[in-house]
Design a protein around this motif. Sequence first.
Motif, PDB file in Angstrom:
ATOM      1  N   PHE B  60      29.609   8.034  43.422  1.00 18.53           N
ATOM      2  CA  PHE B  60      29.993   6.909  42.575  1.00 18.53           C
ATOM      3  C   PHE B  60      29.343   7.005  41.200  1.00 18.53           C
ATOM      4  CE2 PHE B  60      29.275   2.499  41.102  1.00 18.53           C
ATOM      5  CZ  PHE B  60      30.601   2.152  40.915  1.00 18.53           C
ATOM      6  N   VAL B  61      28.054   7.323  41.193  1.00 23.37           N
ATOM      7  CA  VAL B  61      27.319   7.385  39.921  1.00 23.37           C
ATOM      8  C   VAL B  61      27.907   8.473  39.015  1.00 23.37           C
ATOM      9  CG1 VAL B  61      25.074   7.791  38.862  1.00 23.37           C
ATOM     10  CG2 VAL B  61      25.226   6.526  41.013  1.00 23.37           C
ATOM     11  N   LEU B  62      28.171   9.634  39.623  1.00 21.26           N
ATOM     12  CA  LEU B  62      28.759  10.733  38.852  1.00 21.26           C
ATOM     13  C   LEU B  62      30.125  10.322  38.300  1.00 21.26           C
ATOM     14  CD1 LEU B  62      27.469  13.423  38.345  1.00 21.26           C
ATOM     15  CD2 LEU B  62      28.903  14.436  40.121  1.00 21.26           C
ATOM     16  N   ALA B  63      30.908   9.592  39.111  1.00 21.47           N
ATOM     17  CA  ALA B  63      32.231   9.128  38.692  1.00 21.47           C
ATOM     18  C   ALA B  63      32.116   8.213  37.485  1.00 21.47           C
ATOM     19  CB  ALA B  63      32.923   8.410  39.842  1.00 21.47           C
ATOM     20  N   VAL B  64      31.114   7.328  37.502  1.00 19.77           N
ATOM     21  CA  VAL B  64      30.918   6.403  36.372  1.00 19.77           C
ATOM     22  C   VAL B  64      30.630   7.193  35.101  1.00 19.77           C
ATOM     23  CG1 VAL B  64      29.418   4.604  35.423  1.00 19.77           C
ATOM     24  CG2 VAL B  64      30.126   4.496  37.814  1.00 19.77           C
ATOM     25  N   ILE B  65      29.705   8.146  35.209  1.00 19.83           N
ATOM     26  CA  ILE B  65      29.317   8.917  34.026  1.00 19.83           C
ATOM     27  C   ILE B  65      30.505   9.714  33.486  1.00 19.83           C
ATOM     28  CG2 ILE B  65      27.833  10.781  33.203  1.00 19.83           C
ATOM     29  CD1 ILE B  65      25.788   9.834  35.349  1.00 19.83           C
ATOM     30  N   LEU B  66      31.198  10.411  34.386  1.00 20.71           N
ATOM     31  CA  LEU B  66      32.340  11.225  33.947  1.00 20.71           C
ATOM     32  C   LEU B  66      33.447  10.355  33.344  1.00 20.71           C
ATOM     33  CD1 LEU B  66      32.606  13.858  36.820  1.00 20.71           C
ATOM     34  CD2 LEU B  66      31.968  14.253  34.437  1.00 20.71           C
ATOM     35  N   ALA B  67      33.669   9.165  33.930  1.00 20.12           N
ATOM     36  CA  ALA B  67      34.745   8.302  33.436  1.00 20.12           C
ATOM     37  C   ALA B  67      34.434   7.786  32.038  1.00 20.12           C
ATOM     38  CB  ALA B  67      34.965   7.136  34.400  1.00 20.12           C
ATOM     39  N   VAL B  68      33.182   7.411  31.810  1.00 25.27           N
ATOM     40  CA  VAL B  68      32.813   6.920  30.473  1.00 25.27           C
ATOM     41  C   VAL B  68      32.931   8.058  29.459  1.00 25.27           C
ATOM     42  CG1 VAL B  68      30.939   5.989  29.072  1.00 25.27           C
ATOM     43  CG2 VAL B  68      31.349   5.086  31.360  1.00 25.27           C
ATOM     44  N   LEU B  69      32.466   9.231  29.870  1.00 24.41           N
ATOM     45  CA  LEU B  69      32.579  10.415  29.013  1.00 24.41           C
ATOM     46  C   LEU B  69      34.057  10.708  28.717  1.00 24.41           C
ATOM     47  CD1 LEU B  69      30.297  12.211  27.954  1.00 24.41           C
ATOM     48  CD2 LEU B  69      30.939  13.900  29.683  1.00 24.41           C
ATOM     49  N   GLY B  70      34.882  10.619  29.756  1.00 24.27           N
ATOM     50  CA  GLY B  70      36.316  10.853  29.588  1.00 24.27           C
ATOM     51  C   GLY B  70      36.930   9.882  28.594  1.00 24.27           C
ATOM     52  N   SER B  71      36.573   8.586  28.698  1.00 25.58           N
ATOM     53  CA  SER B  71      37.114   7.587  27.770  1.00 25.58           C
ATOM     54  C   SER B  71      36.670   7.883  26.341  1.00 25.58           C
ATOM     55  CB  SER B  71      36.635   6.185  28.152  1.00 25.58           C
ATOM     56  OG  SER B  71      36.797   5.961  29.511  1.00 25.58           O
ATOM     57  N   PHE B  72      35.401   8.302  26.209  1.00 24.59           N
ATOM     58  CA  PHE B  72      34.858   8.635  24.893  1.00 24.59           C
ATOM     59  C   PHE B  72      35.678   9.763  24.260  1.00 24.59           C
ATOM     60  CE2 PHE B  72      31.354  10.894  22.451  1.00 24.59           C
ATOM     61  CZ  PHE B  72      31.286   9.941  21.449  1.00 24.59           C
ATOM     62  N   ILE B  73      35.965  10.798  25.059  1.00 26.85           N
ATOM     63  CA  ILE B  73      36.724  11.946  24.543  1.00 26.85           C
ATOM     64  C   ILE B  73      38.159  11.540  24.215  1.00 26.85           C
ATOM     65  CG2 ILE B  73      37.628  14.224  25.144  1.00 26.85           C
ATOM     66  CD1 ILE B  73      35.038  14.599  26.814  1.00 26.85           C
ATOM     67  N   VAL B  74      38.789  10.808  25.133  1.00 21.49           N
ATOM     68  CA  VAL B  74      40.161  10.351  24.863  1.00 21.49           C
ATOM     69  C   VAL B  74      40.196   9.529  23.577  1.00 21.49           C
ATOM     70  CG1 VAL B  74      42.007   8.822  25.660  1.00 21.49           C
ATOM     71  CG2 VAL B  74      40.930  10.388  27.261  1.00 21.49           C
ATOM     72  N   GLY B  75      39.197   8.651  23.413  1.00 22.45           N
ATOM     73  CA  GLY B  75      39.132   7.820  22.210  1.00 22.45           C
ATOM     74  C   GLY B  75      39.056   8.661  20.947  1.00 22.45           C
TER      75      GLY B  75
END
Lengths: 327, 305
Positions: B60-75
């Motif tokens: 779960f923790v890894l998913a949170v980090i990757l998802a925030v990173l993913g949103s940052f990149i998409v942004g």
Amino acid sequence: MSASLDPSLDAMPGTVFSTRNAFVAAVLVALALLPLYSLATGDTFVLTLFTRVLILAIGAVSLNLIMGYGGMVSFGHAAYLGIGGYAVGILAKEGVASGLVQWPVAIAASALYALAVGALSLRTRGVYFIMITLAFGQMIYYVAIGLDRYGGDDGLTIYKRSNFGGVIDLNNKTVFYYLCFAILLASIYFVFRLVNSRFGLVIRGARSNERRMRAIGFPTFRYKLMCFVIAGALCGLAGTLLANHTNFVSPAMMHWTRSGDLIVMVALGGLGSLFGPVIGAVTFLLLEEGLSRLTEYPNLILGPVLLLVAIYLHGGIEGLLGGRRRG
Amino acid sequence: MLYFIEQCLNGVQLGMLLFLLAAGLTLVFGIMDLVNLAHGSLYMLGAYFAATFAVLTGSFVLAVILAVLGSFIVGMVLEVVAIRRLYETDHLNHVLGTFGLLLFFNELVRLIWGPAGLTLTLPTQMLTAVQIIPGVYYPIYRLVIILATLAVAGLLYVVVMRSRLGMLIRAGASNREMVGALGVNIKLLYTLVFGLGAALAGFAGVMQAPILTVQIGMGENILILAFVVIIIGGIGSIRGAFVAAIIVGLIDTVGRAFLPDLLHRVLSTNAAQTLGPSLSSMLIYMLMATILVFRPEGLFPAASR
């Protein structure tokens, strides 16, 4: 937003024979002859589709009045479609089927709501105005969801269309189509007369430079509010037509993304141009229909098209045809 | 009373979530003068990323980090490809263009993940409830949301008020041309700020993913609440967004929980049942209207505007 130097050029282009006028005339003639095509080929779907186009075009004409001529980017315009529609639906459910009661009530309710929203939101401008109209529009959406007696989230079926005592039979598809067409033409003529009146000059002056208008003594707030109310009432009328067209009203018709559709129609057609909203409504709805037949994912194309229009095509389709230019 | 405390905590939790969304929106508006209707799409993407990465990584923790990173990149990609070209146009075109992006993202999600929603299951240790004060049990995960968001809010404060990047952001908000003239790469700054806003929205989506169904259009309604927060707090003010978000979260949650009961005492059962749900969802809009009458600029108008 920059405006042309001479506001009197805004409403009507100088020359009669231009590509743009020919195009507008062709669209209008096609719309007028459409029921004949439908009768000849037996294709009733096209009639249903274009009835919807005409109704939303009336909504777009009303939005264009405040957005195009008044510079008020209202993002809650679908609320009036909903209020007009729900007025018909609620009265029909309570046993009042007469259109002579339903329609005036619908228009009055929309006007009253526009008065309240306008009085609050016109105190602000720019982005604030966009966000506030957006928020109030969404409020009505939630109110409709809370109306358990009238279907709540699921919406309300209208079993009988508005009754005009046999004078106009709304159940006849062709008659209903021509009624919508007539109301559309009448509302365009109304907007034409309005924006070229003294009242309209004040509204357009306030768009160009509100401070200057106030300095020469016009209470621009009152003028803009009046304009906002007129647009709301006109869109409420479109709402009554929409409810009669679909025999159904639901909160979904007021969701803020429906307001977005209306904005797209006006901007696509050409802001502050008389027939722009009609061209915009026809283009947008046909594009939607055509793309959804072409692919399972129509908005994958429609979305980027809107983005490109926003970046490159500021005069809308009207501007493309050389009708008018806008910075 | 215990129920009241629980509802207040739920209100704070909604408020923190709204703050994450509103902070990104108001930051982007304050600096780039851009109205972004696709902000809710980034929230939705964050939730979808989290649900997907949770399945892929099993953590779960890894998913949170990757998802925030993913949103940052998409942004940031979104800013470079599309948003950047909108700055020079007016607000109507911002609205039109970002509305197109919203349609695009909804459809893209449907293409990639399909029309059915996803669910994100929490690790078992987060599923229990703790006793916060004697007699009041509260789900651990909701406490985690409140604390994590508070931490992010604190971090945001430090970044904006104490770091060099924050100094540039604040300078950009008060006078962009001057910042550019002083040799700052303003284009890069804009990209970073938009990415930051996207990451905040994505983080909000990630946090909500285990509570709600992750579905198409989930960002649309909450975006409007974030607008209400910004209107009440004052455009461009992060502090205002924080205060307003908690007020809106509390009033909305507590109002929905208690207003129908209050109406029952005053009105007939029938009338209360009809009015209750509609009226309680109107509360925050009435608050907004009241604020507009007395302080049209919001509670904490940003000094530069």
